[in-house]
Write a protein that holds these residues in place. Structure first.
Motif, short mmCIF file in Angstrom:
data_model
loop_
_atom_site.label_atom_id
_atom_site.label_comp_id
_atom_site.label_asym_id
_atom_site.label_seq_id
_atom_site.Cartn_x
_atom_site.Cartn_y
_atom_site.Cartn_z
N THR A 23 -29.11 -34.33 -19.49
CA THR A 23 -27.87 -33.26 -19.74
C THR A 23 -26.74 -34.12 -19.86
O THR A 23 -26.41 -34.77 -19.03
N ILE A 24 -26.03 -33.79 -21.05
CA ILE A 24 -25.07 -34.28 -21.43
C ILE A 24 -23.95 -33.42 -21.36
O ILE A 24 -24.08 -32.23 -21.86
N LYS A 25 -22.82 -33.56 -20.42
CA LYS A 25 -21.87 -32.43 -20.17
C LYS A 25 -20.66 -32.86 -21.10
O LYS A 25 -19.94 -33.94 -21.24
N VAL A 26 -20.16 -31.69 -21.58
CA VAL A 26 -18.86 -31.52 -22.49
C VAL A 26 -18.04 -30.83 -21.82
O VAL A 26 -18.30 -29.46 -21.61
N THR A 27 -16.92 -30.91 -21.48
CA THR A 27 -15.79 -30.10 -21.06
C THR A 27 -14.87 -29.70 -21.90
O THR A 27 -14.49 -30.25 -22.78
N ILE A 28 -14.60 -28.54 -21.83
CA ILE A 28 -13.46 -27.86 -22.59
C ILE A 28 -12.37 -27.49 -21.76
O ILE A 28 -12.41 -26.71 -20.92
N ASP A 29 -11.12 -28.25 -22.16
CA ASP A 29 -9.96 -28.03 -21.35
C ASP A 29 -8.73 -28.02 -22.23
O ASP A 29 -8.85 -29.05 -23.09
N ALA B 108 -15.72 -35.55 -27.65
CA ALA B 108 -15.73 -34.84 -28.90
C ALA B 108 -16.79 -35.26 -29.66
O ALA B 108 -17.63 -34.69 -30.49
N GLU B 109 -17.44 -36.75 -29.32
CA GLU B 109 -18.60 -37.33 -30.14
C GLU B 109 -19.53 -37.47 -28.96
O GLU B 109 -19.38 -38.14 -28.13
N ILE B 110 -20.73 -37.04 -29.22
CA ILE B 110 -21.94 -37.00 -28.50
C ILE B 110 -23.03 -37.89 -29.30
O ILE B 110 -23.53 -37.42 -30.14
N ASP C 269 -21.87 -31.49 -37.15
CA ASP C 269 -20.50 -31.08 -36.74
C ASP C 269 -20.36 -29.82 -35.97
O ASP C 269 -21.28 -28.91 -36.68
N TYR C 270 -19.61 -29.72 -35.06
CA TYR C 270 -19.54 -28.27 -34.63
C TYR C 270 -18.01 -27.99 -34.23
O TYR C 270 -17.23 -28.57 -34.12
N ILE C 271 -17.83 -26.53 -34.38
CA ILE C 271 -16.37 -26.09 -33.93
C ILE C 271 -16.67 -24.90 -33.16
O ILE C 271 -17.57 -24.39 -32.73
N CYS C 272 -15.31 -24.43 -32.74
CA CYS C 272 -15.17 -23.11 -32.13
C CYS C 272 -14.82 -22.15 -32.91
O CYS C 272 -14.03 -22.19 -33.79
N ARG C 273 -15.87 -21.04 -33.14
CA ARG C 273 -15.44 -19.99 -34.06
C ARG C 273 -14.13 -19.38 -33.92
O ARG C 273 -13.47 -18.78 -34.79
N TYR C 274 -13.58 -19.24 -32.62
CA TYR C 274 -12.47 -18.50 -32.15
C TYR C 274 -11.20 -19.41 -32.59
O TYR C 274 -9.93 -19.06 -32.94
N HIS C 275 -11.38 -20.83 -32.52
CA HIS C 275 -10.29 -21.73 -32.61
C HIS C 275 -10.90 -23.06 -33.43
O HIS C 275 -11.34 -23.89 -32.92
N PRO C 276 -10.94 -22.69 -34.64
CA PRO C 276 -11.63 -23.86 -35.47
C PRO C 276 -10.94 -25.12 -35.77
O PRO C 276 -11.47 -25.93 -36.03
N ASN C 277 -9.91 -25.22 -35.13
CA ASN C 277 -9.11 -26.43 -34.96
C ASN C 277 -9.99 -27.45 -33.80
O ASN C 277 -9.69 -28.70 -33.84
N MET C 278 -10.62 -26.70 -33.03
CA MET C 278 -11.44 -27.44 -31.98
C MET C 278 -12.75 -28.02 -32.68
O MET C 278 -13.64 -27.12 -33.17
N LYS C 279 -12.95 -29.44 -32.63
CA LYS C 279 -14.03 -29.92 -33.32
C LYS C 279 -14.89 -30.89 -32.31
O LYS C 279 -14.38 -31.57 -31.73
N GLY C 280 -16.10 -31.03 -32.73
CA GLY C 280 -16.99 -32.09 -32.10
C GLY C 280 -18.07 -32.43 -32.96
O GLY C 280 -18.27 -31.84 -34.19
N HIS C 281 -18.80 -33.55 -32.53
CA HIS C 281 -19.82 -34.09 -33.32
C HIS C 281 -20.97 -34.44 -32.56
O HIS C 281 -20.68 -35.06 -31.51
N ILE C 282 -22.27 -34.29 -32.86
CA ILE C 282 -23.48 -34.64 -32.03
C ILE C 282 -24.27 -35.35 -33.00
O ILE C 282 -24.78 -34.75 -34.25
N THR C 283 -24.80 -36.73 -32.62
CA THR C 283 -25.64 -37.26 -33.39
C THR C 283 -27.04 -37.59 -32.36
O THR C 283 -26.93 -37.72 -31.24
#
Length: 105
Positions: free
Chosen positions: A26-32, A39-41, A88-102
Protein backbone atom coordinates in the motif's frame (compact mmCIF):
# COMPACT_ATOMS: atom_id res chain seq x y z
CA UNK A 1 14.33 -45.44 -12.90
CA UNK A 2 17.47 -43.34 -12.52
CA UNK A 3 16.13 -40.85 -15.07
CA UNK A 4 12.89 -40.46 -13.11
CA UNK A 5 14.78 -39.87 -9.85
CA UNK A 6 17.10 -37.38 -11.59
CA UNK A 7 14.11 -35.53 -13.06
CA UNK A 8 12.42 -35.36 -9.65
CA UNK A 9 15.64 -34.05 -8.05
CA UNK A 10 16.02 -31.35 -10.71
CA UNK A 11 12.36 -30.33 -10.31
CA UNK A 12 12.80 -30.09 -6.52
CA UNK A 13 15.89 -27.90 -6.94
CA UNK A 14 14.12 -25.61 -9.39
CA UNK A 15 11.05 -25.27 -7.17
CA UNK A 16 13.17 -24.75 -4.08
CA UNK A 17 15.20 -21.97 -5.68
CA UNK A 18 12.24 -20.10 -7.16
CA UNK A 19 11.82 -16.63 -5.73
CA UNK A 20 8.86 -16.19 -3.46
CA UNK A 21 6.16 -13.98 -4.97
CA UNK A 22 6.45 -10.39 -3.81
CA UNK A 23 3.83 -9.03 -1.47
CA UNK A 24 1.50 -6.29 -2.64
CA UNK A 25 2.14 -2.94 -1.00
CA UNK A 26 0.00 0.00 0.00
CA UNK A 27 1.61 3.22 -1.18
CA UNK A 28 0.47 6.28 0.74
CA UNK A 29 0.19 9.69 -0.93
CA UNK A 30 -0.61 12.68 1.27
CA UNK A 31 -2.54 15.66 -0.04
CA UNK A 32 -1.70 18.81 1.88
CA UNK A 33 -2.05 22.42 0.68
CA UNK A 34 -3.09 21.35 -2.84
CA UNK A 35 -0.05 19.10 -3.38
CA UNK A 36 0.27 15.32 -3.83
CA UNK A 37 3.30 14.05 -1.86
CA UNK A 38 5.05 12.16 -3.24
CA UNK A 39 4.03 13.35 -6.70
CA UNK A 40 5.93 10.52 -8.45
CA UNK A 41 5.06 6.92 -7.56
CA UNK A 42 6.66 3.66 -8.69
CA UNK A 43 4.49 0.60 -8.05
CA UNK A 44 3.63 -2.91 -9.24
CA UNK A 45 0.41 -4.47 -10.50
CA UNK A 46 -1.46 -5.57 -7.38
CA UNK A 47 -0.23 -2.68 -5.23
CA UNK A 48 -2.73 -0.23 -3.82
CA UNK A 49 -2.41 3.54 -3.67
CA UNK A 50 -4.04 5.29 -0.73
CA UNK A 51 -4.47 9.05 -1.01
CA UNK A 52 -4.85 10.76 2.37
CA UNK A 53 -6.53 14.15 1.99
CA UNK A 54 -5.43 16.49 4.81
CA UNK A 55 -6.97 19.54 3.12
CA UNK A 56 -10.34 21.07 4.01
CA UNK A 57 -11.23 20.81 0.29
CA UNK A 58 -12.54 17.89 -1.77
CA UNK A 59 -9.99 16.50 -4.26
CA UNK A 60 -9.75 13.68 -6.79
CA UNK A 61 -7.03 11.52 -8.25
CA UNK A 62 -8.15 11.38 -11.89
CA UNK A 63 -6.44 9.67 -14.82
CA UNK A 64 -7.80 11.00 -18.12
CA UNK A 65 -9.99 8.26 -19.59
CA UNK A 66 -9.33 6.03 -16.59
CA UNK A 67 -9.56 5.90 -12.82
CA UNK A 68 -11.28 8.66 -10.87
CA UNK A 69 -10.93 8.47 -7.09
CA UNK A 70 -13.00 10.94 -5.05
CA UNK A 71 -11.15 12.21 -1.97
CA UNK A 72 -13.46 14.01 0.47
CA UNK A 73 -12.00 16.63 2.80
CA UNK A 74 -10.06 15.10 5.71
CA UNK A 75 -10.69 11.55 4.37
CA UNK A 76 -8.86 9.03 2.20
CA UNK A 77 -9.50 6.93 -0.87
CA UNK A 78 -7.66 4.14 -2.60
CA UNK A 79 -7.09 2.42 -5.92
CA UNK A 80 -5.90 -1.12 -6.66
CA UNK A 81 -3.43 -1.06 -9.57
CA UNK A 82 -4.54 -3.65 -12.11
CA UNK A 83 -2.51 -2.91 -15.23
CA UNK A 84 1.04 -1.88 -16.03
CA UNK A 85 1.81 1.47 -17.60
CA UNK A 86 2.68 5.06 -16.97
CA UNK A 87 -0.15 7.35 -15.89
CA UNK A 88 -0.42 11.07 -15.18
CA UNK A 89 -3.21 12.12 -12.86
CA UNK A 90 -4.70 15.39 -11.64
CA UNK A 91 -7.37 16.72 -9.32
CA UNK A 92 -10.50 17.49 -11.37
CA UNK A 93 -11.27 20.44 -9.11
CA UNK A 94 -7.70 21.79 -8.94
CA UNK A 95 -5.96 20.83 -12.22
CA UNK A 96 -2.71 22.41 -11.07
CA UNK A 97 -2.39 19.41 -8.72
CA UNK A 98 -0.46 16.78 -10.68
CA UNK A 99 0.93 13.34 -10.00
CA UNK A 100 2.46 10.45 -11.92
CA UNK A 101 2.28 6.68 -11.39
CA UNK A 102 4.56 4.14 -13.08
CA UNK A 103 3.18 0.61 -12.70
CA UNK A 104 5.44 -2.38 -13.43
CA UNK A 105 4.00 -5.84 -14.22
Amino acid sequence: MKAAMYGAAVAALLLGSAAAPSQAETIKVTIDRLVYAPAEIAAKVGDEIEWINKDALVHTATVEGGADVLLPAKKSGSLLLQEPGSFDYICRYHPNMKGHITVQP
